[in-house]
Design a protein around this motif. Structure first.
Motif, mmCIF file in Angstrom:
data_model
loop_
_atom_site.group_PDB
_atom_site.id
_atom_site.type_symbol
_atom_site.label_atom_id
_atom_site.label_comp_id
_atom_site.label_asym_id
_atom_site.label_seq_id
_atom_site.Cartn_x
_atom_site.Cartn_y
_atom_site.Cartn_z
ATOM 1 N N THR A 41 78.610 42.876 109.120
ATOM 2 C CA THR A 41 78.228 42.042 107.987
ATOM 3 C C THR A 41 78.770 40.631 108.174
ATOM 4 O OG1 THR A 41 80.200 42.521 106.656
ATOM 5 C CG2 THR A 41 78.332 44.054 106.463
ATOM 6 N N LEU A 42 78.173 39.680 107.450
ATOM 7 C CA LEU A 42 78.659 38.310 107.488
ATOM 8 C C LEU A 42 80.068 38.233 106.915
ATOM 9 C CD1 LEU A 42 78.330 35.282 107.923
ATOM 10 C CD2 LEU A 42 77.043 35.167 105.773
ATOM 11 N N ARG A 43 80.312 38.921 105.801
ATOM 12 C CA ARG A 43 81.656 38.934 105.230
ATOM 13 C C ARG A 43 82.678 39.468 106.223
ATOM 14 N NH1 ARG A 43 82.340 38.005 100.045
ATOM 15 N NH2 ARG A 43 80.470 37.832 98.766
ATOM 16 N N GLY A 44 82.321 40.528 106.880
ATOM 17 C CA GLY A 44 83.252 41.134 107.818
ATOM 18 C C GLY A 44 83.633 40.193 108.935
ATOM 19 N N PRO B 273 83.448 41.933 97.489
ATOM 20 C CA PRO B 273 83.797 41.845 96.069
ATOM 21 C C PRO B 273 83.588 43.182 95.368
ATOM 22 C CG PRO B 273 81.705 40.756 96.484
ATOM 23 C CD PRO B 273 82.250 41.130 97.821
ATOM 24 N N ALA B 274 84.594 43.605 94.624
ATOM 25 C CA ALA B 274 84.461 44.853 93.876
ATOM 26 C C ALA B 274 83.418 44.678 92.777
ATOM 27 C CB ALA B 274 85.808 45.231 93.260
ATOM 28 N N ASN B 275 82.608 45.700 92.578
ATOM 29 C CA ASN B 275 81.658 45.664 91.470
ATOM 30 C C ASN B 275 82.434 45.572 90.161
ATOM 31 O OD1 ASN B 275 80.087 47.162 89.232
ATOM 32 N ND2 ASN B 275 78.510 46.760 90.760
ATOM 33 N N GLN C 269 77.823 41.535 98.011
ATOM 34 C CA GLN C 269 77.033 40.413 97.539
ATOM 35 C C GLN C 269 76.848 39.428 98.681
ATOM 36 O OE1 GLN C 269 78.795 38.500 94.140
ATOM 37 N NE2 GLN C 269 78.733 40.327 92.854
ATOM 38 N N PRO C 270 75.756 38.664 98.675
ATOM 39 C CA PRO C 270 75.619 37.586 99.653
ATOM 40 C C PRO C 270 76.804 36.629 99.565
ATOM 41 C CG PRO C 270 73.527 37.969 98.544
ATOM 42 C CD PRO C 270 74.553 38.788 97.816
ATOM 43 N N LEU D 139 74.163 39.575 88.255
ATOM 44 C CA LEU D 139 72.980 40.380 88.555
ATOM 45 C C LEU D 139 73.182 41.238 89.796
ATOM 46 C CD1 LEU D 139 70.223 37.717 87.792
ATOM 47 C CD2 LEU D 139 70.625 39.833 86.518
ATOM 48 N N TRP D 140 73.882 40.701 90.787
ATOM 49 C CA TRP D 140 74.137 41.484 92.008
ATOM 50 C C TRP D 140 75.027 42.693 91.737
ATOM 51 C CZ3 TRP D 140 75.229 36.297 94.869
ATOM 52 C CH2 TRP D 140 74.018 35.741 95.302
ATOM 53 N N ASP D 141 75.689 42.714 90.590
ATOM 54 C CA ASP D 141 76.513 43.860 90.200
ATOM 55 C C ASP D 141 75.780 44.803 89.253
ATOM 56 O OD1 ASP D 141 78.710 43.264 91.714
ATOM 57 O OD2 ASP D 141 79.926 42.470 90.081
ATOM 58 N N SER D 142 74.470 44.656 89.130
ATOM 59 C CA SER D 142 73.720 45.485 88.180
ATOM 60 C C SER D 142 73.929 46.977 88.423
ATOM 61 C CB SER D 142 72.225 45.162 88.260
ATOM 62 O OG SER D 142 71.954 43.859 87.801
ATOM 63 N N TYR D 143 73.958 47.372 89.683
ATOM 64 C CA TYR D 143 74.205 48.765 90.041
ATOM 65 C C TYR D 143 75.605 48.912 90.617
ATOM 66 C CZ TYR D 143 69.199 49.922 89.791
ATOM 67 O OH TYR D 143 67.900 50.143 89.379
#
Length: 449
Positions: free
Chosen positions: A423-426, A433-435, A211-212, A162-166
């Motif tokens: 960002t937290l990921r950074g 993550p790539a869409n 994504q989170p 769902l987080w990859d919807s767009y």
């Protein structure tokens, strides 16, 4: 590039598991667990010290015997959304159950927090071992262990879909072309699985971190496997240095076996440092804390949580530990199984097993600032963790650690001296993550992007 330490803060308000006397401390406000200003102060102190994240726990069931913090606390995503507006860099990790939520709603809530915070959201995935939660959601029985973990895996996979919807460039907002959305870059999920049917798409675009970040606390075989499949951060059980080493190696190995880069999963152990001017003063304070919290009736109730909030008060305390193994299957199975095994092996009474819950275990992270920093460095270099999820009883004790220990870790090159990402990921060193739809879309030369 050398490894650097990650630090997270785990505030417990008026007292979490085992902290039975904390609410009585005059330095702790009696409404701390529902006071948003308390959390904002904690978060800002953690951000000032360059911590990676604030971590908020949660559960879906209580009775009057539960820890003080559990009896009266704020819902994590609401809390973290408020904290997000008072911080800029600190990651915001909230606990939410995959057993008692639906993927669409929870994916939308975490995506919203990710946008509100500018890409700093994290989800601690739990399967809920409080069996009483079932009755709060219209169910007669709690799901069994295997079902909860199978549902959790599918739940996370649906949320990620769902987080990859767009796709990232789905909104050209081109007035000249009268084109707000490029419809080719909006995608339905159309998931049909064992536990969920979810059409999608989600009505929210991706955040700056894509994504989170997915966190999980895996102890059992099922939990460790789930972590190795989908987690990007883990809250580990800790224990001795050797136990922590074995857990760390096991998770990294399982992650690689699932075709993932072991560096893309960060393992945090729990740490409750006690810092004082001298080692002796810190050890005395550690013993004082143990005495403040050592309440037999509360410990008996805490024991019951591993067995579905079972009331052991109905049993003779000095009789052999009762046969309650069947209750562990739908509760905290791993910890409960360890208690049962020890009770049988040593022929322990219920009173003695309850005493195990409150046994004094000296923490490794106790002493003068230099001593605590030495121990953290030793454990970190020994391959026991990537970070520590820190819990302090009071704001004063957080300050002692931040002012005393953190500068030593920084001087030794073990901890950052500035944030390198927003960002937290950074800040965790995790990739965006790539869409999935962009990744599969052919590039102009015909090769997938």
């Amino acid at each position: 590039m050398s490894r650097t330490l990650h630090l997270a803060l785990h505030p417990y308000g008026v007292g979490g598991p085992g902290q039975h006397g904390l609410w009585k401390d005059p330095r702790v406000a009696k409404n701390a667990s529902i006071d948003i200003q308390y959390y904002i102060r904690q978060a800002q102190a953690a951000e000032h010290a360059l911590f990676d994240a604030l971590f908020i726990v949660d559960s879906q069931f209580i009775n009057h015997t539960y820890p003080a913090h559990y009896l009266n606390r704020l819902e994590p995503l609401t809390l973290l959304s408020a904290v997000a507006t008072h911080t800029r860099h600190l990651g915001l990790v909230g606990t939410a159950s995959s057993t008692y939520n639906s993927p669409f709603n929870l994916a939308r809530r975490f995506a919203s927090l990710d946008h509100i915070s500018g890409g700093r959201a994290g989800w601690n995935v739990v399967t809920s071992f409080d069996t009483g939660a079932a009755r709060n959601f219209g169910l007669d029985e709690h799901l069994d262990y295997a079902t909860r973990y199978a549902r959790a895996l599918e739940f996370v996979q649906v949320a990620q879909g769902l987080w990859d919807s767009y796709e990232d460039d789905a909104f050209p907002a081109d007035v000249a072309r009268d084109l707000f959305l490029d419809p080719d870059k909006l995608h339905r999920l159309d998931h049909e699985g064992e536990h969920f049917r979810v059409a999608g798409p989600l009505n929210l675009s991706r955040s700056p971190q894509g994504q989170p970040v997915i966190f999980q606390a895996g102890v059992s075989e099922e939990g460790r496997d789930l972590a190795a499949r989908v987690a990007e951060g883990i809250y580990a059980p800790g224990g001795s240095l050797q136990q922590a080493q074995r857990y760390y190696a096991d998770i990294k190995s399982r992650t690689a076996a699932h075709g993932r880069d072991p560096e893309h999963i960060k393992i945090f152990i729990h740490g409750g440092p006690v810092v004082a001017a001298t080692d002796g003063a810190a050890r005395r304070r550690e013993r004082e804390i143990f005495e403040e919290d050592n309440d037999f009736d509360r410990n008996l109730a805490l024991l019951g949580r591993s067995f579905g909030a079972y009331d052991f008060g109905a049993h003779d305390l000095d009789a052999p530990f009762p046969d309650v193994a069947h209750l562990a299957e739908k509760g905290g199975r791993t910890g409960a199984a360890q208690l049962i095994a020890r009770a049988r092996a040593e022929n322990l009474t219920l009173r003695q097993v309850a005493g195990l819950v409150s046994e004094f275990h000296a923490s490794p992270f106790v002493g003068a600032p230099e001593t605590v920093a030495d121990t953290i460095e030793e454990w970190f270099r020994a391959g026991t963790f990537d970070g520590i999820n820190l819990a302090f009883r009071t704001e004063d004790e957080l300050t002692l650690f931040v002012d005393g220990v953190v500068p030593i870790l920084q001087k030794r090159g073990l901890f950052r001296t500035e944030y390198t990402a927003d960002t937290l990921r950074g800040n965790l060193g995790l990739p965006v993550p790539a869409n999935r739809w962009t990744r599969e879309r052919p590039a102009p030369d015909g090769v997938p992007a």
